[in-house]
Design a protein around this motif. Structure first.
Motif, PDB file in Angstrom:
ATOM      1  N   GLY A 169      -3.291 -24.365   3.566  1.00  0.00           N
ATOM      2  CA  GLY A 169      -2.590 -24.759   2.436  1.00  0.00           C
ATOM      3  C   GLY A 169      -0.902 -25.215   2.928  1.00  0.00           C
ATOM      4  N   ILE A 170      -0.471 -26.213   2.551  1.00  0.00           N
ATOM      5  CA  ILE A 170       0.732 -26.800   3.171  1.00  0.00           C
ATOM      6  C   ILE A 170       1.433 -26.984   1.754  1.00  0.00           C
ATOM      7  CG2 ILE A 170       1.909 -28.603   4.186  1.00  0.00           C
ATOM      8  CD1 ILE A 170      -0.392 -28.877   6.161  1.00  0.00           C
ATOM      9  N   ALA A 171       2.767 -26.373   1.935  1.00  0.00           N
ATOM     10  CA  ALA A 171       3.840 -26.666   0.729  1.00  0.00           C
ATOM     11  C   ALA A 171       4.567 -27.827   0.925  1.00  0.00           C
ATOM     12  CB  ALA A 171       4.847 -25.359   0.977  1.00  0.00           C
ATOM     13  N   ILE A 172       4.678 -28.631  -0.031  1.00  0.00           N
ATOM     14  CA  ILE A 172       5.107 -29.990  -0.270  1.00  0.00           C
ATOM     15  C   ILE A 172       6.276 -30.185  -1.093  1.00  0.00           C
ATOM     16  CG2 ILE A 172       2.734 -30.920   0.545  1.00  0.00           C
ATOM     17  CD1 ILE A 172       2.774 -32.410  -2.161  1.00  0.00           C
ATOM     18  N   SER A 173       7.098 -30.922  -0.759  1.00  0.00           N
ATOM     19  CA  SER A 173       8.272 -31.336  -1.678  1.00  0.00           C
ATOM     20  C   SER A 173       8.587 -32.629  -1.820  1.00  0.00           C
ATOM     21  CB  SER A 173       9.464 -30.303  -1.290  1.00  0.00           C
ATOM     22  OG  SER A 173       9.692 -30.794   0.067  1.00  0.00           O
ATOM     23  N   VAL A 187      -5.280 -27.689   1.142  1.00  0.00           N
ATOM     24  CA  VAL A 187      -4.761 -27.264  -0.149  1.00  0.00           C
ATOM     25  C   VAL A 187      -3.484 -27.628  -0.071  1.00  0.00           C
ATOM     26  CG1 VAL A 187      -4.420 -25.262  -1.507  1.00  0.00           C
ATOM     27  CG2 VAL A 187      -6.218 -25.115  -0.243  1.00  0.00           C
ATOM     28  N   MET A 188      -2.853 -28.062  -1.402  1.00  0.00           N
ATOM     29  CA  MET A 188      -1.432 -28.606  -1.574  1.00  0.00           C
ATOM     30  C   MET A 188      -0.953 -27.295  -2.344  1.00  0.00           C
ATOM     31  SD  MET A 188       0.256 -31.253  -4.026  1.00  0.00           S
ATOM     32  CE  MET A 188       0.476 -30.303  -5.570  1.00  0.00           C
ATOM     33  N   ILE A 189       0.436 -27.005  -1.837  1.00  0.00           N
ATOM     34  CA  ILE A 189       1.018 -25.911  -2.342  1.00  0.00           C
ATOM     35  C   ILE A 189       2.411 -26.447  -2.973  1.00  0.00           C
ATOM     36  CG2 ILE A 189       2.332 -23.794  -1.992  1.00  0.00           C
ATOM     37  CD1 ILE A 189       0.033 -22.969  -0.065  1.00  0.00           C
ATOM     38  N   ALA A 190       2.968 -26.173  -4.087  1.00  0.00           N
ATOM     39  CA  ALA A 190       4.103 -26.574  -4.714  1.00  0.00           C
ATOM     40  C   ALA A 190       4.679 -25.467  -5.567  1.00  0.00           C
ATOM     41  CB  ALA A 190       4.015 -28.041  -5.174  1.00  0.00           C
ATOM     42  N   ALA A 195       4.086 -34.062 -11.432  1.00  0.00           N
ATOM     43  CA  ALA A 195       2.925 -34.860 -11.155  1.00  0.00           C
ATOM     44  C   ALA A 195       2.735 -35.827  -9.904  1.00  0.00           C
ATOM     45  CB  ALA A 195       2.553 -35.781 -12.549  1.00  0.00           C
ATOM     46  N   GLU A 196       4.161 -36.279  -9.660  1.00  0.00           N
ATOM     47  CA  GLU A 196       4.407 -37.001  -8.702  1.00  0.00           C
ATOM     48  C   GLU A 196       3.873 -36.478  -7.366  1.00  0.00           C
ATOM     49  OE1 GLU A 196       5.806 -40.325  -6.287  1.00  0.00           O
ATOM     50  OE2 GLU A 196       4.895 -40.064  -8.112  1.00  0.00           O
ATOM     51  N   LEU A 197       4.134 -35.160  -7.036  1.00  0.00           N
ATOM     52  CA  LEU A 197       3.698 -34.367  -5.787  1.00  0.00           C
ATOM     53  C   LEU A 197       2.239 -34.538  -6.005  1.00  0.00           C
ATOM     54  CD1 LEU A 197       5.929 -30.835  -5.975  1.00  0.00           C
ATOM     55  CD2 LEU A 197       6.376 -33.290  -4.670  1.00  0.00           C
ATOM     56  N   CYS A 198       1.321 -34.243  -6.844  1.00  0.00           N
ATOM     57  CA  CYS A 198      -0.110 -34.384  -7.019  1.00  0.00           C
ATOM     58  C   CYS A 198      -0.470 -36.028  -6.458  1.00  0.00           C
ATOM     59  CB  CYS A 198      -0.645 -34.116  -8.333  1.00  0.00           C
ATOM     60  SG  CYS A 198      -0.338 -32.253  -8.546  1.00  0.00           S
ATOM     61  N   ARG A 199       0.429 -36.851  -7.060  1.00  0.00           N
ATOM     62  CA  ARG A 199       0.174 -38.237  -6.530  1.00  0.00           C
ATOM     63  C   ARG A 199       0.159 -38.687  -5.289  1.00  0.00           C
ATOM     64  NH1 ARG A 199       1.971 -42.974  -5.587  1.00  0.00           N
ATOM     65  NH2 ARG A 199       4.029 -42.198  -5.477  1.00  0.00           N
ATOM     66  N   LEU A 200       1.270 -38.195  -4.844  1.00  0.00           N
ATOM     67  CA  LEU A 200       1.507 -38.425  -3.278  1.00  0.00           C
ATOM     68  C   LEU A 200       0.704 -37.603  -2.568  1.00  0.00           C
ATOM     69  CD1 LEU A 200       5.315 -37.737  -3.217  1.00  0.00           C
ATOM     70  CD2 LEU A 200       4.281 -39.839  -2.866  1.00  0.00           C
ATOM     71  N   PHE A 201       0.193 -36.478  -2.669  1.00  0.00           N
ATOM     72  CA  PHE A 201      -0.872 -35.801  -2.012  1.00  0.00           C
ATOM     73  C   PHE A 201      -2.157 -36.641  -1.893  1.00  0.00           C
ATOM     74  CE2 PHE A 201      -3.979 -31.979  -2.178  1.00  0.00           C
ATOM     75  CZ  PHE A 201      -3.767 -31.732  -0.760  1.00  0.00           C
ATOM     76  N   ASP A 202      -2.693 -36.947  -3.134  1.00  0.00           N
ATOM     77  CA  ASP A 202      -3.620 -37.867  -3.235  1.00  0.00           C
ATOM     78  C   ASP A 202      -3.668 -39.140  -2.463  1.00  0.00           C
ATOM     79  OD1 ASP A 202      -5.142 -35.996  -5.156  1.00  0.00           O
ATOM     80  OD2 ASP A 202      -4.491 -37.107  -6.811  1.00  0.00           O
ATOM     81  N   GLN A 203      -2.529 -39.758  -2.395  1.00  0.00           N
ATOM     82  CA  GLN A 203      -2.209 -41.068  -1.635  1.00  0.00           C
ATOM     83  C   GLN A 203      -2.378 -40.758  -0.350  1.00  0.00           C
ATOM     84  OE1 GLN A 203       1.482 -43.009  -2.562  1.00  0.00           O
ATOM     85  NE2 GLN A 203       1.953 -43.277  -0.538  1.00  0.00           N
ATOM     86  N   HIS A 204      -2.191 -39.536   0.378  1.00  0.00           N
ATOM     87  CA  HIS A 204      -2.150 -39.163   1.834  1.00  0.00           C
ATOM     88  C   HIS A 204      -3.613 -38.394   2.120  1.00  0.00           C
ATOM     89  CE1 HIS A 204       1.708 -40.912   2.601  1.00  0.00           C
ATOM     90  NE2 HIS A 204       2.484 -40.251   1.799  1.00  0.00           N
ATOM     91  N   GLY A 205      -4.596 -38.587   1.318  1.00  0.00           N
ATOM     92  CA  GLY A 205      -5.810 -38.032   1.582  1.00  0.00           C
ATOM     93  C   GLY A 205      -6.117 -36.753   1.002  1.00  0.00           C
ATOM     94  N   GLY A 206      -5.401 -36.303  -0.102  1.00  0.00           N
ATOM     95  CA  GLY A 206      -5.500 -34.909  -0.724  1.00  0.00           C
ATOM     96  C   GLY A 206      -6.319 -35.018  -1.863  1.00  0.00           C
ATOM     97  N   GLY A 208      -9.282 -34.613  -4.533  1.00  0.00           N
ATOM     98  CA  GLY A 208     -10.219 -33.903  -4.400  1.00  0.00           C
ATOM     99  C   GLY A 208      -9.955 -32.460  -4.154  1.00  0.00           C
ATOM    100  N   LYS A 209      -8.734 -32.272  -3.233  1.00  0.00           N
ATOM    101  CA  LYS A 209      -8.684 -30.924  -2.655  1.00  0.00           C
ATOM    102  C   LYS A 209      -7.696 -30.300  -3.699  1.00  0.00           C
ATOM    103  CE  LYS A 209      -8.203 -32.899   2.025  1.00  0.00           C
ATOM    104  NZ  LYS A 209      -7.390 -33.094   3.161  1.00  0.00           N
ATOM    105  N   PRO A 210      -7.680 -28.761  -3.702  1.00  0.00           N
ATOM    106  CA  PRO A 210      -7.044 -28.153  -4.611  1.00  0.00           C
ATOM    107  C   PRO A 210      -5.531 -28.212  -4.319  1.00  0.00           C
ATOM    108  CG  PRO A 210      -8.475 -26.913  -3.256  1.00  0.00           C
ATOM    109  CD  PRO A 210      -8.790 -27.944  -2.592  1.00  0.00           C
ATOM    110  N   ARG A 211      -4.695 -27.980  -5.463  1.00  0.00           N
ATOM    111  CA  ARG A 211      -3.437 -27.892  -5.671  1.00  0.00           C
ATOM    112  C   ARG A 211      -2.941 -26.994  -6.244  1.00  0.00           C
ATOM    113  NH1 ARG A 211      -3.849 -33.453  -7.028  1.00  0.00           N
ATOM    114  NH2 ARG A 211      -5.244 -33.323  -5.277  1.00  0.00           N
ATOM    115  N   VAL A 212      -2.058 -25.730  -5.582  1.00  0.00           N
ATOM    116  CA  VAL A 212      -1.700 -24.587  -6.425  1.00  0.00           C
ATOM    117  C   VAL A 212      -0.282 -24.563  -6.558  1.00  0.00           C
ATOM    118  CG1 VAL A 212      -1.876 -22.029  -5.816  1.00  0.00           C
ATOM    119  CG2 VAL A 212      -3.500 -23.663  -4.806  1.00  0.00           C
ATOM    120  N   GLY A 213      -0.089 -24.229  -7.753  1.00  0.00           N
ATOM    121  CA  GLY A 213       1.483 -24.048  -8.179  1.00  0.00           C
ATOM    122  C   GLY A 213       1.822 -22.659  -8.570  1.00  0.00           C
ATOM    123  N   GLN A 214       3.101 -22.379  -8.740  1.00  0.00           N
ATOM    124  CA  GLN A 214       3.547 -20.924  -8.945  1.00  0.00           C
ATOM    125  C   GLN A 214       4.382 -20.859 -10.020  1.00  0.00           C
ATOM    126  OE1 GLN A 214       5.814 -18.595  -5.889  1.00  0.00           O
ATOM    127  NE2 GLN A 214       4.325 -17.352  -6.088  1.00  0.00           N
TER     128      GLN A 214
END
Length: 321
Positions: A169-173, A187-190, A195-206, A208-214
């Protein structure tokens, strides 16, 4: 369906209590558990910082079902990426394949202890990219030689690794970290419900992959006590991550947040007994497109009572989302 997790916050509990709470959280019905990996607490009032890897090894042995994460480990200074890969592979085996290696570019607070100084942000990002490449290669199971701008690896190999290595999993900002997460991560971590972070993750190959928030919350039957505790132990959030990554110690965080009021904290963190307020804070992540959301209950000594309440009320309400 969104999954809901529990945070083992090493900054606010000693390792024995963390292990106890991990077992109780699994019994309560949480789907996964994430652990911070710090050398220091954010503020002196939190009072703890046990080794996350030792603690997670014990948690893996004491639990049976919950998935486990580091949330997150910095592999650029305090740990060499080859050592992180070995630790993660070992924990993956001990946990029976329940471990995901969460990675991030770190904070001065925890990395300065090795005496190498704190690099500027662009250098840290270069180091982080190389570290993820090294860990990914080592998870392949063969010998790895690597010569980068910041790291070298000489004939390294992981001798104990499961049939499936731990997910990364990689933390993104922003865009740069989203590209790294989408291409080299599983996995995306934020920590922001954007929603923009999820969009960027999808745009770069993410896609269908999980995205985990806290999300932090301060549950307590007494709202004033909940606000007091959140202000005392969690006001460090007010600087934002660009500032938080640069601060060298707890005294700096205390000074930087001395003018953060209780009202400021209560406006940003749900405090007190109101179930709907806590559910709404989690719902922001669900609405933004996160597949998994972990809650942080502020206050180490409140965990047993919080977990009883979570089993009775919180998790039932969250699963209705």
């Amino acid at each position: 369906m969104t999954r809901f997790g529990y945070t083992l916050m090493t900054e606010q509990s000693d390792p024995r209590d963390l292990i106890r709470d991990a077992v109780r959280a699994e019994q309560a019905g949480f789907d996964f558990e994430v652990s911070s990996d710090h050398y220091f607490p954010w503020l002196d009032s939190q009072g703890h910082a046990p080794n996350a890897w030792v603690t997670l090894g014990a948690v893996a042995h004491a639990t049976e079902r919950v998935e486990l994460y580091t949330y997150v480990t910095c592999p650029i200074m305090r740990y060499h990426p080859a050592v992180v890969a070995q630790q993660a592979a070992t924990l993956g085996l001990i946990s029976g394949g329940r471990f995901t290696l969460g990675l991030g570019a770190g904070e001065n607070l925890n990395e300065h202890v090795v005496g190498r100084g704190w690099p500027p942000v662009n250098v840290r990002h270069e180091m982080f990219h190389e570290a993820v490449e090294i860990i990914r290669e080592l998870f392949g199971g063969g010998y790895v030689n690597y010569k980068g701008e910041h790291f070298r690896v000489d004939s390294a190999k992981l001798w104990d690794i499961g049939d499936q290595p731990p997910k990364i999993g990689i933390a993104i900002s922003g865009d740069q970290s989203a590209e790294l997460a989408g291409t080299l991560g599983d996995v995306m971590i934020a920590v922001e419900p954007e929603a923009e972070l999820c969009r960027l993750f999808d745009q770069h190959g993410g896609a269908g992959k999980p995205r985990v928030g806290q999300v932090p919350i301060s549950w307590d039957p007494d709202k004033d006590k909940a606000i007091e505790r959140a202000h005392d132990q969690f006001r460090w959030f007010a600087g934002g991550w660009k500032v938080n990554a640069e601060m060298p110690g707890t005294a700096g965080f205390a000074a930087a947040t001395q003018f953060v009021t209780k009202d400021d904290v209560a406006e940003n963190i749900p405090c007190g007994p109101d179930l709907d307020a806590h559910v709404q804070a989690v719902k922001e992540f669900v609405d933004a497109g996160f597949t998994d959301v972990a809650v942080v209950q502020i206050g180490g000594d409140t965990q047993p009572e919080f977990l009883d309440w979570a089993e009775r009320e919180l998790l039932l309400a969250l699963k209705e989302l």
